[in-house]
Design an enzyme around this catalytic site. Structure first.
Site, short mmCIF file in Angstrom:
data_model
loop_
_atom_site.label_atom_id
_atom_site.label_comp_id
_atom_site.label_asym_id
_atom_site.label_seq_id
_atom_site.Cartn_x
_atom_site.Cartn_y
_atom_site.Cartn_z
N GLU A 23 0.82 -1.20 0.00
CA GLU A 23 0.00 0.00 0.00
C GLU A 23 0.86 1.25 0.00
OE1 GLU A 23 -2.50 -3.16 1.79
OE2 GLU A 23 -1.07 -2.01 3.02
N SER A 24 0.29 2.32 -0.54
CA SER A 24 0.83 3.67 -0.44
C SER A 24 -0.33 4.56 -0.01
CB SER A 24 1.37 4.17 -1.79
OG SER A 24 2.45 3.36 -2.23
#
Length: 304
Positions: A46-47
């Site tokens: 994830e970002s």
């Protein structure tokens, strides 16, 4: 285009371990398309992108992207984002994030961070997955599967209990078999684990999510929230607390220790269940990475 970002490791006792996260603390001006492109470029599980909140009660809006899509919630991404924001604002010890799942509170608890979800809905499928396609997708014999079921809190998962830790380590995702048997099901995301699935026990797990561009995620807080909710849902107790410790493993690296905590649940019907607050997820601050330190648990009150 210029965009400031931080790279941190969550649930790790050393640099470059645990679960990596890219945090963009000032994402104003970035389009949805650019956010997705950046998440794909970093290629982490994830970002996150921090924006002003549209809800005056919340401190920030946090959007979470995998390399392929946007998520309504993710455990390590939320905790890691709070730690980054706190490092930029000394003295900040509590945040209320606006996320797709709803408001999420993150609180500094000594050297760790505690995450609380107020009343998310727990959902299940009346039709469980068949062990045959699940075993094929994991390149395991059918006899390795103890049981499997669908459930979700914000995100949906296919949970697979295996006969032992050796089977968890042996599991290898066969994308062809997964595409045929599971990709279009109630949930294509495979969370496999071994251990005594009872209150107070320890589990060993891995997570495969090719549908969202994550071949394998080192530690998955959102899945653990749902797993302990399943423990509470299957208990004959009308009231009580439920918890367990989860040790996340990886076939191509050392296991990642993590513990999560999910207190105070309230059951409301078979198909829909609300846990309040449902997730207490701890992670050390990014400048001093250490393993997670909480417990995963739930409390249910009220009758069936």
């Amino acid at each position: 285009m210029e965009a400031e970002f931080s790279l941190i490791d969550v649930f790790s006792d050393r640099p470059f371990g645990g679960n990596q996260l890219a945090v963009f603390p000032r994402a104003e001006g970035l389009s949805d398309e650019v956010m997705q492109q950046l998440a794909r470029e970093f290629n982490f599980a994830e970002s996150t992108f921090v924006l002003p909140s549209s809800d005056p009660a919340c401190t920030h809006r946090v959007r979470i992207f995998t390399p392929r899509t946007e998520l309504p919630f993710a455990g390590h991404a939320t905790v890691g984002t709070a730690a980054v924001l706190a490092s930029r604002n000394p003295g900040s010890s509590q945040f209320l994030f606006e996320e797709g799942i709803g408001p999420v509170t993150v609180i500094a608890d000594g050297p760790a961070w505690r995450l609380v979800l107020p009343s998310p809905e727990y959902e299940t499928s009346p039709q469980p997955p068949s062990a045959v396609p699940v075993a094929r997708a994991l390149s395991l014999p059918e006899t390795a599967v103890v049981r499997c079921w669908f459930a979700g809190v914000g995100l949906r998962f296919c949970f697979v209990q295996l006969t032992g830790q050796d089977m968890v380590d042996r599991a290898t995702l066969d994308t062809s078999a997964w595409s045929v048997g599971l990709a279009d099901g109630w949930s294509p995301h495979l969370y496999v684990f071994a251990g005594d699935f009872r209150d107070g026990q320890r589990l060993y797990s891995r997570f495969f999510a090719p549908a969202i561009g994550v071949a394998e995620d080192p530690a998955t807080g959102s899945a653990c929230v749902t797993l302990v909710a399943s423990l509470a849902d299957g208990s004959p107790q009308a009231d009580g607390s439920f918890h367990f410790a989860d040790r996340s493993g990886r076939r191509h690296g050392p296991p990642q220790p993590a513990r999560r905590h999910c207190p105070q649940g309230a059951r409301q019907g078979h198909r829909g269940q609300r846990l309040r607050p449902c997730h207490d997820h701890r992670a050390r601050r990014p400048h001093h990475p250490r393993p997670g330190t909480g417990r995963l648990s739930a409390r249910r009150t009220g009758g069936r």
